[in-house]
Design a protein around this motif. Structure first.
Motif, PDB file in Angstrom:
ATOM      1  N   ALA A  82       6.245  16.627   7.408  1.00  0.00           N
ATOM      2  CA  ALA A  82       6.273  15.160   7.502  1.00  0.00           C
ATOM      3  C   ALA A  82       6.755  14.662   8.865  1.00  0.00           C
ATOM      4  N   GLY A 138       7.914  11.482  10.532  1.00  0.00           N
ATOM      5  CA  GLY A 138       8.050  10.467   9.483  1.00  0.00           C
ATOM      6  C   GLY A 138       9.039  10.903   8.417  1.00  0.00           C
ATOM      7  N   VAL A 151      10.388  12.086   4.669  1.00  0.00           N
ATOM      8  CA  VAL A 151       9.859  13.018   3.663  1.00  0.00           C
ATOM      9  C   VAL A 151       9.501  12.311   2.355  1.00  0.00           C
ATOM     10  N   HIS A 206       5.838  11.537   1.011  1.00  0.00           N
ATOM     11  CA  HIS A 206       4.884  12.072   1.981  1.00  0.00           C
ATOM     12  C   HIS A 206       3.758  12.847   1.321  1.00  0.00           C
ATOM     13  N   SER A 207       4.107  13.823   0.486  1.00  0.00           N
ATOM     14  CA  SER A 207       3.085  14.679  -0.124  1.00  0.00           C
ATOM     15  C   SER A 207       3.738  15.524  -1.213  1.00  0.00           C
TER      16      SER A 207
END
Lengths: 141, 141
Positions: free
Chosen positions: B109, B112, B114, B117-118
């Protein structure tokens, strides 16, 4: 230790509000959220652990006060605050700083974080003046 | 005031580490970052301002300690920590909690945040055991 100055990166993304006992306070230039940034006024800081014990407590109390100021800014901007978001990241600008952001369900980044979400529309004119005045009143500046 | 219990949302995303003076500590189940979550063990909290003064200072000191534990976990996991990220958001799970995340340039990430994020690959087996052991040693648990 060299003298404190805010990293130049803050100068283009925020407006000066004033100085508390520990922190220089700035208003993030983003019309979508009431948002303050606290920067401890000591040179060479990167992590909260770099502060001594009394200054850590001071940062905590100034963060609480900044939360109240963010709520007041939210009233002034008709951006009601339902939840405060606090973040100390520093991945982009390493100088120690703490974000205090007022969030509401349905705001542009909700429920994700605001950091890195999308470009900020500027806060200008009388809304900016009103937000600065509300912040200074709440912070006792 | 009702009794403290961690929000069930934490049970599916993290592993229990132990209890400090104020906070229940959990290890976030994400193989990509050394990451602890501190949850003050008092019922009905939503914002840091809901804590009294001594508990605010305690939270600050436990966050510093958690940062040291995250660095130790990073060593154990070969995920070296270059920068700590602290965040108190609570937009999804309202119960007051503080994230302490170890970041490094080039992590998934970076730079940016965390949060959001995904999807997280699970931390399992001996890396999970090593991370838990490193965290407990650093936290004195």
């Amino acid at each position: 230790m060299s003298r404190f100055a805010p990293d130049p990166a803050f100068l283009t993304t925020s407006h000066p509000v004033g100085d508390l006992g520990l922190c220089h306070v700035r208003l993030q230039d983003d019309a979508r959220y009431p948002w303050l940034v606290l920067i401890p006024r000591l040179a060479g800081l990167r992590e909260i652990e770099d502060l001594d014990g009394p200054d850590r407590s001071r940062l905590m109390e100034e963060a609480i006060l900044a939360g109240q100021a963010v709520r007041a800014m939210g009233m002034a901007l008709s951006l009601p605050v339902d939840k405060l978001n606090l973040g100390a990241l520093g991945n982009v600008t390493a100088q120690l700083h703490l974000h205090v952001v007022g969030r509401r369900p349905g705001d542009p980044a909700w429920p994700g974080p605001v950091w890195g979400h999308s470009p900020a529309p500027a806060l200008e004119g009388s809304p900016l003046s009103a937000a600065l005045a509300a912040a200074r009143l709440a912070l006792g500046l």
